[in-house]
Scaffold this motif. Sequence first.
Motif, PDB file in Angstrom:
ATOM      1  N   ALA A  12      34.751  49.606  47.196  1.00  0.00           N
ATOM      2  CA  ALA A  12      35.294  50.389  46.193  1.00  0.00           C
ATOM      3  C   ALA A  12      35.006  50.036  44.784  1.00  0.00           C
ATOM      4  O   ALA A  12      34.735  50.886  43.911  1.00  0.00           O
ATOM      5  CB  ALA A  12      36.821  50.158  46.252  1.00  0.00           C
ATOM      6  N   GLU A  13      34.622  48.779  44.502  1.00  0.00           N
ATOM      7  CA  GLU A  13      34.365  48.227  43.091  1.00  0.00           C
ATOM      8  C   GLU A  13      32.913  48.700  43.014  1.00  0.00           C
ATOM      9  O   GLU A  13      32.692  49.019  41.772  1.00  0.00           O
ATOM     10  CB  GLU A  13      34.491  46.706  42.978  1.00  0.00           C
ATOM     11  N   ILE A  14      31.928  48.623  43.938  1.00  0.00           N
ATOM     12  CA  ILE A  14      30.600  49.011  43.669  1.00  0.00           C
ATOM     13  C   ILE A  14      30.593  50.665  43.220  1.00  0.00           C
ATOM     14  O   ILE A  14      29.756  51.147  42.392  1.00  0.00           O
ATOM     15  CB  ILE A  14      29.662  48.863  45.014  1.00  0.00           C
ATOM     16  N   ALA A  15      31.424  51.487  44.043  1.00  0.00           N
ATOM     17  CA  ALA A  15      31.214  52.684  43.814  1.00  0.00           C
ATOM     18  C   ALA A  15      31.972  53.122  42.200  1.00  0.00           C
ATOM     19  O   ALA A  15      31.094  53.760  41.610  1.00  0.00           O
ATOM     20  CB  ALA A  15      32.190  53.515  44.895  1.00  0.00           C
ATOM     21  N   GLU A  16      32.714  52.387  41.931  1.00  0.00           N
ATOM     22  CA  GLU A  16      33.413  52.430  40.309  1.00  0.00           C
ATOM     23  C   GLU A  16      32.156  51.968  39.285  1.00  0.00           C
ATOM     24  O   GLU A  16      31.960  52.624  38.700  1.00  0.00           O
ATOM     25  CB  GLU A  16      34.474  51.548  40.076  1.00  0.00           C
ATOM     26  N   LEU A  17      31.423  51.129  39.764  1.00  0.00           N
ATOM     27  CA  LEU A  17      30.422  50.602  38.842  1.00  0.00           C
ATOM     28  C   LEU A  17      29.312  51.636  38.906  1.00  0.00           C
ATOM     29  O   LEU A  17      28.788  51.764  37.739  1.00  0.00           O
ATOM     30  CB  LEU A  17      29.919  49.296  39.357  1.00  0.00           C
ATOM     31  N   PHE A  18      28.956  52.280  39.971  1.00  0.00           N
ATOM     32  CA  PHE A  18      27.998  53.232  39.957  1.00  0.00           C
ATOM     33  C   PHE A  18      28.387  54.679  39.192  1.00  0.00           C
ATOM     34  O   PHE A  18      27.548  54.875  38.212  1.00  0.00           O
ATOM     35  CB  PHE A  18      27.701  53.843  41.244  1.00  0.00           C
ATOM     36  N   GLU A  19      29.707  54.865  39.354  1.00  0.00           N
ATOM     37  CA  GLU A  19      30.026  56.001  38.271  1.00  0.00           C
ATOM     38  C   GLU A  19      30.094  55.487  36.948  1.00  0.00           C
ATOM     39  O   GLU A  19      29.769  56.540  36.208  1.00  0.00           O
ATOM     40  CB  GLU A  19      31.445  56.353  38.582  1.00  0.00           C
ATOM     41  N   ALA A  23      27.900  57.601  33.954  1.00  0.00           N
ATOM     42  CA  ALA A  23      28.229  58.062  32.648  1.00  0.00           C
ATOM     43  C   ALA A  23      27.600  57.416  31.527  1.00  0.00           C
ATOM     44  O   ALA A  23      27.632  57.928  30.487  1.00  0.00           O
ATOM     45  CB  ALA A  23      29.781  57.796  32.603  1.00  0.00           C
ATOM     46  N   TYR A  24      27.461  56.252  31.556  1.00  0.00           N
ATOM     47  CA  TYR A  24      26.938  55.493  30.608  1.00  0.00           C
ATOM     48  C   TYR A  24      25.563  55.923  30.097  1.00  0.00           C
ATOM     49  O   TYR A  24      25.129  56.068  28.931  1.00  0.00           O
ATOM     50  CB  TYR A  24      26.899  54.048  30.789  1.00  0.00           C
ATOM     51  N   ASP A  28      21.253  63.426  33.753  1.00  0.00           N
ATOM     52  CA  ASP A  28      21.632  64.143  34.974  1.00  0.00           C
ATOM     53  C   ASP A  28      20.796  63.303  36.062  1.00  0.00           C
ATOM     54  O   ASP A  28      19.625  63.452  36.152  1.00  0.00           O
ATOM     55  CB  ASP A  28      21.048  65.398  34.905  1.00  0.00           C
ATOM     56  N   VAL A  29      21.705  62.823  37.004  1.00  0.00           N
ATOM     57  CA  VAL A  29      21.175  62.123  38.033  1.00  0.00           C
ATOM     58  C   VAL A  29      21.413  62.990  39.308  1.00  0.00           C
ATOM     59  O   VAL A  29      21.297  62.278  40.390  1.00  0.00           O
ATOM     60  CB  VAL A  29      21.553  60.610  38.128  1.00  0.00           C
ATOM     61  N   SER A  30      21.735  64.240  39.329  1.00  0.00           N
ATOM     62  CA  SER A  30      22.120  65.087  40.633  1.00  0.00           C
ATOM     63  C   SER A  30      20.914  64.969  41.577  1.00  0.00           C
ATOM     64  O   SER A  30      21.334  65.349  42.747  1.00  0.00           O
ATOM     65  CB  SER A  30      22.469  66.273  40.138  1.00  0.00           C
TER      66      SER A  30
END
Length: 72
Positions: A12-19, A23-24, A28-30
Amino acid sequence: MVTIEDGTQHLAEIAELFEEYKAYIAVDVSFQPADQTAAEITRRYGGDGGRLYIAFVDGQAAGCMAFHPMKN
């Protein structure tokens, strides 16, 4: 105090850091895999040859490193 731990135990923490990272950088990394869910992160970085580390500073997630094998 800084600690480095196995990121697969803190998905969960990893996913937050990725997001936060996405944003930072404001790019576009789609075109890349989303890596938003625990299953996606585990599949990409937790398998053979993959590694996932998370750094905590005073108990707060502060950063991560994710490695996966490159396809030939």
